[in-house]
Design a protein around this motif. Structure first.
Motif, short mmCIF file in Angstrom:
data_model
loop_
_atom_site.label_atom_id
_atom_site.label_comp_id
_atom_site.label_asym_id
_atom_site.label_seq_id
_atom_site.Cartn_x
_atom_site.Cartn_y
_atom_site.Cartn_z
N GLY A 64 3.34 -3.43 3.42
CA GLY A 64 2.54 -4.60 3.07
C GLY A 64 3.29 -5.88 3.37
O GLY A 64 4.23 -5.89 4.16
N THR A 65 2.87 -6.94 2.73
CA THR A 65 3.50 -8.25 2.94
C THR A 65 3.70 -8.94 1.61
O THR A 65 3.01 -8.65 0.63
CB THR A 65 2.64 -9.16 3.84
OG1 THR A 65 1.36 -9.31 3.23
CG2 THR A 65 2.47 -8.59 5.23
N PHE A 66 4.65 -9.86 1.60
CA PHE A 66 4.76 -10.75 0.44
C PHE A 66 4.99 -12.17 0.94
O PHE A 66 5.40 -12.39 2.07
CB PHE A 66 5.85 -10.30 -0.54
CG PHE A 66 7.25 -10.40 -0.03
CD1 PHE A 66 8.01 -11.55 -0.26
CD2 PHE A 66 7.84 -9.35 0.65
CE1 PHE A 66 9.30 -11.64 0.19
CE2 PHE A 66 9.15 -9.43 1.09
CZ PHE A 66 9.88 -10.59 0.87
N VAL A 67 4.68 -13.12 0.07
CA VAL A 67 4.80 -14.54 0.41
C VAL A 67 5.58 -15.22 -0.71
O VAL A 67 5.29 -15.01 -1.89
CB VAL A 67 3.41 -15.21 0.56
CG1 VAL A 67 3.56 -16.70 0.82
CG2 VAL A 67 2.62 -14.55 1.67
N LEU A 68 6.57 -16.01 -0.34
CA LEU A 68 7.37 -16.75 -1.32
C LEU A 68 6.88 -18.18 -1.39
O LEU A 68 6.47 -18.76 -0.39
CB LEU A 68 8.84 -16.74 -0.91
CG LEU A 68 9.49 -15.36 -0.84
CD1 LEU A 68 10.85 -15.44 -0.16
CD2 LEU A 68 9.64 -14.77 -2.23
N THR A 87 0.83 -1.20 0.00
CA THR A 87 0.00 0.00 0.00
C THR A 87 0.87 1.26 0.00
O THR A 87 1.83 1.36 0.76
CB THR A 87 -0.93 0.01 1.23
OG1 THR A 87 -1.70 -1.19 1.21
CG2 THR A 87 -1.86 1.20 1.20
N ALA A 88 0.50 2.21 -0.85
CA ALA A 88 1.20 3.49 -0.94
C ALA A 88 0.47 4.54 -0.11
O ALA A 88 -0.71 4.38 0.22
CB ALA A 88 1.29 3.95 -2.39
N LYS A 89 1.17 5.64 0.22
CA LYS A 89 0.53 6.75 0.94
C LYS A 89 -0.34 7.57 0.00
O LYS A 89 -1.23 8.27 0.43
CB LYS A 89 1.61 7.68 1.52
CG LYS A 89 2.47 7.07 2.60
CD LYS A 89 3.49 8.11 3.04
CE LYS A 89 4.51 7.53 3.98
NZ LYS A 89 5.59 8.47 4.29
N THR A 90 -0.02 7.54 -1.29
CA THR A 90 -0.73 8.33 -2.29
C THR A 90 -1.26 7.41 -3.38
O THR A 90 -0.93 6.22 -3.42
CB THR A 90 0.22 9.36 -2.93
OG1 THR A 90 1.30 8.64 -3.56
CG2 THR A 90 0.79 10.31 -1.90
N ALA A 91 -2.04 7.96 -4.29
CA ALA A 91 -2.55 7.19 -5.42
C ALA A 91 -1.39 6.78 -6.32
O ALA A 91 -0.43 7.53 -6.48
CB ALA A 91 -3.57 8.00 -6.20
N ILE A 92 -1.47 5.60 -6.90
CA ILE A 92 -0.42 5.10 -7.78
C ILE A 92 -0.63 5.71 -9.16
O ILE A 92 -1.68 5.53 -9.77
CB ILE A 92 -0.45 3.56 -7.84
CG1 ILE A 92 -0.18 3.00 -6.44
CG2 ILE A 92 0.55 3.02 -8.84
CD1 ILE A 92 -0.58 1.58 -6.24
#
Length: 194
Positions: free
Chosen positions: A158-162, A87-92
């Motif tokens: 955020g998170t990531f999964v390998l 998640t970003a603080k601003t719009a992508i």
């Protein structure tokens, strides 16, 4: 007719400026990692994620805003996939893409995965999946975001999964275990028919 030409030129310019501002995600497997890169020991477990400012050997003189994350694979398995939500603080800006064909020589890093899908949830959350990778134990994994400053993302954004696929020896062990199980099931099935 002149108005039509102006409209076409304006549309092309707006379209090109949107492409220039697009956010691009790459997951790479370079020959080196940052000295402070964390070691990843677990697969299929969410890992906290934060972008930081990319080092100079990644940016290679580029002035584009970028965010980086690097880690080292200490799971003991070959990493074959990565899924993330960030998640970003601003719009992508300009949408999100995640090509797997990294430009030759750019940032001196190699591709980590063969296939990828990227999307935006709401207007500030990136969701991406990379598959078909082969990041060996001890290999580095880099997530590079090109198009937004690292400061545009929250800490622990955020998170990531390998994910991994079993080694051939593990598959062989599993198959040899399935043989006797199949034999028992078949015998019981024959007895119930008799």
């Amino acid at each position: 007719m002149k108005i039509f030409r102006f409209v076409v030129v304006a549309a092309l310019m707006l379209g090109l400026s949107g492409i220039c501002q697009a956010t691009v995600i790459h997951v790479l497997d370079p020959s080196k990692s940052e000295k402070a890169s964390p070691n990843i020991y677990n697969l299929d477990t969410p890992i906290d994620f934060s972008f930081y400012t990319c080092p100079s050997f990644v940016t290679n003189g580029s002035t584009d805003p970028m965010g980086c994350y690097s880690a080292v694979n200490y799971t003991g398995s070959v990493i074959t996939g990565l899924s993330a939500t960030i998640t970003a603080k601003t719009a992508i800006p300009g949408g999100l893409s995640c090509p797997t064909d990294y430009p030759d020589g750019a940032y001196t890093l190699g591709n980590g995965f063969d296939a990828a899908t990227c999307s935006i949830s709401g207007d500030d959350t990136m969701i991406f999946d990379f598959t078909g990778g082969h990041i060996a134990p001890g290999g580095a994994i880099w997530i590079i975001e090109d198009g937004m400053d690292a400061k545009d993302f929250k800490k622990d954004a955020g998170t990531f999964v390998l994910a991994s696929t079993p080694e051939p020896s593990s598959l062989l062990l599993a198959l040899t275990g399935m043989g006797p199980f199949g034999y028992v099931v078949r015998r019981r099935f024959r007895k119930s028919k008799a």
